[in-house]
Motif scaffolding. Structure first.
Motif, PDB file in Angstrom:
ATOM      1  N   PRO A   1       0.810  -1.225   0.000  1.00  0.00           N
ATOM      2  CA  PRO A   1       0.000   0.000   0.000  1.00  0.00           C
ATOM      3  C   PRO A   1       0.839   1.270   0.000  1.00  0.00           C
ATOM      4  CG  PRO A   1       0.039  -0.950   2.191  1.00  0.00           C
ATOM      5  CD  PRO A   1       0.762  -1.924   1.305  1.00  0.00           C
ATOM      6  N   ALA A   2       2.162   1.130   0.139  1.00  0.00           N
ATOM      7  CA  ALA A   2       3.017   2.320   0.204  1.00  0.00           C
ATOM      8  C   ALA A   2       3.188   2.991  -1.151  1.00  0.00           C
ATOM      9  CB  ALA A   2       4.385   1.943   0.772  1.00  0.00           C
ATOM     10  N   GLY A   3       2.939   2.241  -2.222  1.00  0.00           N
ATOM     11  CA  GLY A   3       3.145   2.820  -3.547  1.00  0.00           C
ATOM     12  C   GLY A   3       1.987   2.528  -4.464  1.00  0.00           C
ATOM     13  N   PRO A   4       1.994   3.102  -5.674  1.00  0.00           N
ATOM     14  CA  PRO A   4       0.921   2.824  -6.628  1.00  0.00           C
ATOM     15  C   PRO A   4       0.977   1.377  -7.106  1.00  0.00           C
ATOM     16  CG  PRO A   4       2.654   4.103  -7.676  1.00  0.00           C
ATOM     17  CD  PRO A   4       2.995   4.036  -6.214  1.00  0.00           C
ATOM     18  N   PHE A   5      -0.164   0.855  -7.491  1.00  0.00           N
ATOM     19  CA  PHE A   5      -0.208  -0.511  -8.010  1.00  0.00           C
ATOM     20  C   PHE A   5      -1.263  -0.600  -9.099  1.00  0.00           C
ATOM     21  CE2 PHE A   5      -3.260  -0.300  -4.548  1.00  0.00           C
ATOM     22  CZ  PHE A   5      -4.373  -0.991  -5.024  1.00  0.00           C
ATOM     23  N   ASP A   6      -1.123  -1.604  -9.954  1.00  0.00           N
ATOM     24  CA  ASP A   6      -2.063  -1.833 -11.046  1.00  0.00           C
ATOM     25  C   ASP A   6      -3.133  -2.801 -10.580  1.00  0.00           C
ATOM     26  OD1 ASP A   6      -3.425  -2.249 -13.407  1.00  0.00           O
ATOM     27  OD2 ASP A   6      -1.890  -3.550 -14.273  1.00  0.00           O
ATOM     28  N   LEU A   7      -4.351  -2.318 -10.456  1.00  0.00           N
ATOM     29  CA  LEU A   7      -5.455  -3.132  -9.959  1.00  0.00           C
ATOM     30  C   LEU A   7      -5.757  -4.308 -10.876  1.00  0.00           C
ATOM     31  CD1 LEU A   7      -7.609  -3.158  -7.646  1.00  0.00           C
ATOM     32  CD2 LEU A   7      -9.135  -2.023  -9.271  1.00  0.00           C
ATOM     33  N   VAL A   8      -5.528  -4.139 -12.173  1.00  0.00           N
ATOM     34  CA  VAL A   8      -5.848  -5.199 -13.134  1.00  0.00           C
ATOM     35  C   VAL A   8      -4.926  -6.393 -12.964  1.00  0.00           C
ATOM     36  CG1 VAL A   8      -6.025  -5.796 -15.583  1.00  0.00           C
ATOM     37  CG2 VAL A   8      -6.807  -3.563 -14.785  1.00  0.00           C
ATOM     38  N   SER A   9      -3.619  -6.147 -13.050  1.00  0.00           N
ATOM     39  CA  SER A   9      -2.656  -7.259 -12.981  1.00  0.00           C
ATOM     40  C   SER A   9      -2.496  -7.812 -11.572  1.00  0.00           C
ATOM     41  CB  SER A   9      -1.290  -6.806 -13.515  1.00  0.00           C
ATOM     42  OG  SER A   9      -0.762  -5.740 -12.735  1.00  0.00           O
ATOM     43  N   ALA A  10      -2.719  -6.968 -10.554  1.00  0.00           N
ATOM     44  CA  ALA A  10      -2.541  -7.420  -9.177  1.00  0.00           C
ATOM     45  C   ALA A  10      -3.790  -8.076  -8.601  1.00  0.00           C
ATOM     46  CB  ALA A  10      -2.128  -6.246  -8.289  1.00  0.00           C
ATOM     47  N   TYR A  11      -4.941  -7.772  -9.179  1.00  0.00           N
ATOM     48  CA  TYR A  11      -6.171  -8.219  -8.520  1.00  0.00           C
ATOM     49  C   TYR A  11      -7.230  -8.765  -9.477  1.00  0.00           C
ATOM     50  CZ  TYR A  11      -9.985  -8.057  -5.040  1.00  0.00           C
ATOM     51  OH  TYR A  11     -11.011  -8.364  -4.182  1.00  0.00           O
ATOM     52  N   SER A  12      -7.735  -7.963 -10.395  1.00  0.00           N
ATOM     53  CA  SER A  12      -8.881  -8.376 -11.205  1.00  0.00           C
ATOM     54  C   SER A  12      -8.609  -9.639 -12.012  1.00  0.00           C
ATOM     55  CB  SER A  12      -9.292  -7.249 -12.164  1.00  0.00           C
ATOM     56  OG  SER A  12      -9.606  -6.071 -11.479  1.00  0.00           O
ATOM     57  N   VAL A  13      -7.487  -9.651 -12.746  1.00  0.00           N
ATOM     58  CA  VAL A  13      -7.190 -10.793 -13.606  1.00  0.00           C
ATOM     59  C   VAL A  13      -6.843 -12.051 -12.808  1.00  0.00           C
ATOM     60  CG1 VAL A  13      -5.565 -11.701 -15.319  1.00  0.00           C
ATOM     61  CG2 VAL A  13      -6.591  -9.439 -15.632  1.00  0.00           C
ATOM     62  N   PRO A  14      -5.876 -11.990 -11.877  1.00  0.00           N
ATOM     63  CA  PRO A  14      -5.568 -13.228 -11.134  1.00  0.00           C
ATOM     64  C   PRO A  14      -6.741 -13.747 -10.319  1.00  0.00           C
ATOM     65  CG  PRO A  14      -4.396 -11.347 -10.194  1.00  0.00           C
ATOM     66  CD  PRO A  14      -4.961 -10.896 -11.496  1.00  0.00           C
ATOM     67  N   LEU A  15      -7.583 -12.843  -9.813  1.00  0.00           N
ATOM     68  CA  LEU A  15      -8.761 -13.289  -9.067  1.00  0.00           C
ATOM     69  C   LEU A  15      -9.694 -14.099  -9.963  1.00  0.00           C
ATOM     70  CD1 LEU A  15     -10.622 -13.175  -6.521  1.00  0.00           C
ATOM     71  CD2 LEU A  15     -11.642 -11.122  -7.555  1.00  0.00           C
ATOM     72  N   SER A  16     -10.028 -13.557 -11.114  1.00  0.00           N
ATOM     73  CA  SER A  16     -10.988 -14.235 -11.985  1.00  0.00           C
ATOM     74  C   SER A  16     -10.436 -15.553 -12.511  1.00  0.00           C
ATOM     75  CB  SER A  16     -11.394 -13.321 -13.150  1.00  0.00           C
ATOM     76  OG  SER A  16     -10.279 -12.989 -13.944  1.00  0.00           O
ATOM     77  N   VAL A  17      -9.141 -15.580 -12.858  1.00  0.00           N
ATOM     78  CA  VAL A  17      -8.545 -16.823 -13.358  1.00  0.00           C
ATOM     79  C   VAL A  17      -8.508 -17.885 -12.267  1.00  0.00           C
ATOM     80  CG1 VAL A  17      -6.473 -17.909 -14.300  1.00  0.00           C
ATOM     81  CG2 VAL A  17      -7.182 -15.665 -15.126  1.00  0.00           C
TER      82      VAL A  17
END
Length: 397
Positions: A125-141
């Motif tokens: 949480p200390a820096g910016p992150f990409d919600l797609v690659s970090a969360y949306s895609v791996p979650l759905s797969v």
């Protein structure tokens, strides 16, 4: 310009970026001819709803008249459930329906919650992150992989890479390198499933792979090619649209803080919020059908054997059905969107997508209550004409 002959094509970067804005000026034409794809795009909710619910339309591209897109679709079709017509479609769909039944989806809630929590715990949480690659895609797969029967994290992460490669097939202007990646990943995934099939024959489990293997071995209900193709199709179809739904929901709520505040104060509004995301910024923009007999819409007569493309995004913004369609309003009532289709081909994974999105969004904002979009890096849309989502969403926690 005569009705049905306005210049509009769905296989374009402009349509992929903003299908509603591109289609809006043409809706009064009811149906428009796509000069690039040599078929007709349907734009009104009632016409599209009627087509989706009718048995007068097919999906198998081998039954369509020749057009530029047909060759690619024929190559993609194979034994894929997506492109099957009855009776084969009913036969295969019946085999996998139980895995997507309400009771089974409810049973998956703890697993979906665990995956969401694990993924968010990895984010710094200390820096910016990409919600797609970090969360949306791996979650759905990982969720669809779990439903299929792939439980180990290592294998699920391999599925993420394979899925991302196979998604390239839906994009614009494939390079020779892209084509090689697609072929390699499709082959690797097929070999993975062939190995998994042999494992289930030796040691059956309570999963979809075992269900299909049993149907093949005991009942002869599907061929080996259909078995593997169905598993590959479920991975890709169950991943792309759900990942986009999660991403679209996060962005919609972050861009409408008043609506987000309502959800925060009353979590019971979250299902309605997901329905409004599906209508306002749905993950699937357009679907295809083939006319089995001539179709007349207004003054346009479409011959049998022609491609038609019901534009779901346009239907979901039709003011004749959705008052003030451009407004994102989670309090909207009678939200009759068509984002999951309708009729016999209603998306098999609709309930799973809804449950997954609800858990994903609740967990995301619970984990990062101060989540914001990076003002210097606005979200990027991906360039898949039929799917509508983001390739990158830079956030700060």
């Amino acid at each position: 310009m005569s009705p049905g002959r306005a210049q509009l094509t769905w296989a374009s970067a402009e349509f992929a970026a903003d299908p509603v804005a591109v289609a809006e000026p043409h809706r009064s034409d009811q149906v428009v001819f796509d000069p690039d794809q040599l078929g007709w795009i349907l734009l009104r909710h009632d016409d599209i709803d009627t087509v989706l619910r009718s048995d007068d339309y097919r999906k198998d591209p081998r039954t369509a008249s020749a057009c530029p897109y047909t060759t690619k679709q024929r190559a993609m079709a194979g034994s894929s459930l997506i492109f099957m017509d009855d009776p084969d479609r009913k036969r295969l769909r019946r085999l996998i329906t139980r895995s997507f039944a309400h009771r089974n989806i409810e049973r998956m809630r703890p697993r979906i919650q665990d995956i969401a929590t694990q993924l968010l715990s990895r984010i710094d949480p200390a820096g910016p992150f990409d919600l797609v690659s970090a969360y949306s895609v791996p979650l759905s797969v990982r969720v669809i992989a779990s439903l299929i029967g792939v439980e180990t994290t290592a294998d699920q992460e391999r599925f993420v890479a394979w899925s991302e490669d196979l998604e390239l097939e839906y994009g614009h202007d494939l390079t020779p390198a892209d084509t090689l990646r697609i072929r390699a990943s499709r082959a690797e995934l097929a070999f993975y499933f062939l190995d998994a099939i042999e494992q289930r024959r030796a040691e059956p489990r309570d999963d979809l792979i075992t269900t299909l293997v049993t149907a093949h071995d005991r009942d002869g209900a599907l061929t080996e090619e259909e078995l593997v193709s169905t598993l590959v199709t479920l991975l890709v179809a169950g991943n792309v649209s759900t990942a986009d739904l999660v991403s679209n929901a996060a962005v919609a709520l972050l861009r409408h803080p008043d609506q987000l505040a309502m959800v925060r104060s009353d979590p019971g509004l979250l299902p309605a919020a997901i329905e409004e995301v599906l209508r306002w910024d749905g993950p699937l923009t357009i679907v295809d059908r083939i006319t089995a007999r001539p179709l007349t819409l207004g003054e346009v007569r479409i011959p049998a054997g022609s491609w038609i493309w019901p534009a779901l995004a346009s239907a979901n913004h039709d003011p004749a059905v959705h008052p003030q369609p451009g407004e994102f309003d989670i309090g909207r009532t009678d939200n009759h969107h068509l984002s999951f289709g309708a009729g016999a081909r209603l998306c098999l994974g609709a309930e799973l997508a809804r449950v997954e999105a609800e858990i994903a969004i609740a967990t995301l904002f619970g984990f990062f209550p101060g989540l914001q979009l990076d003002p210097d890096l606005p979200p990027d849309r991906h360039s898949k004409p039929t799917f509508h989502g983001f390739s990158r969403i830079t956030c700060t926690a």
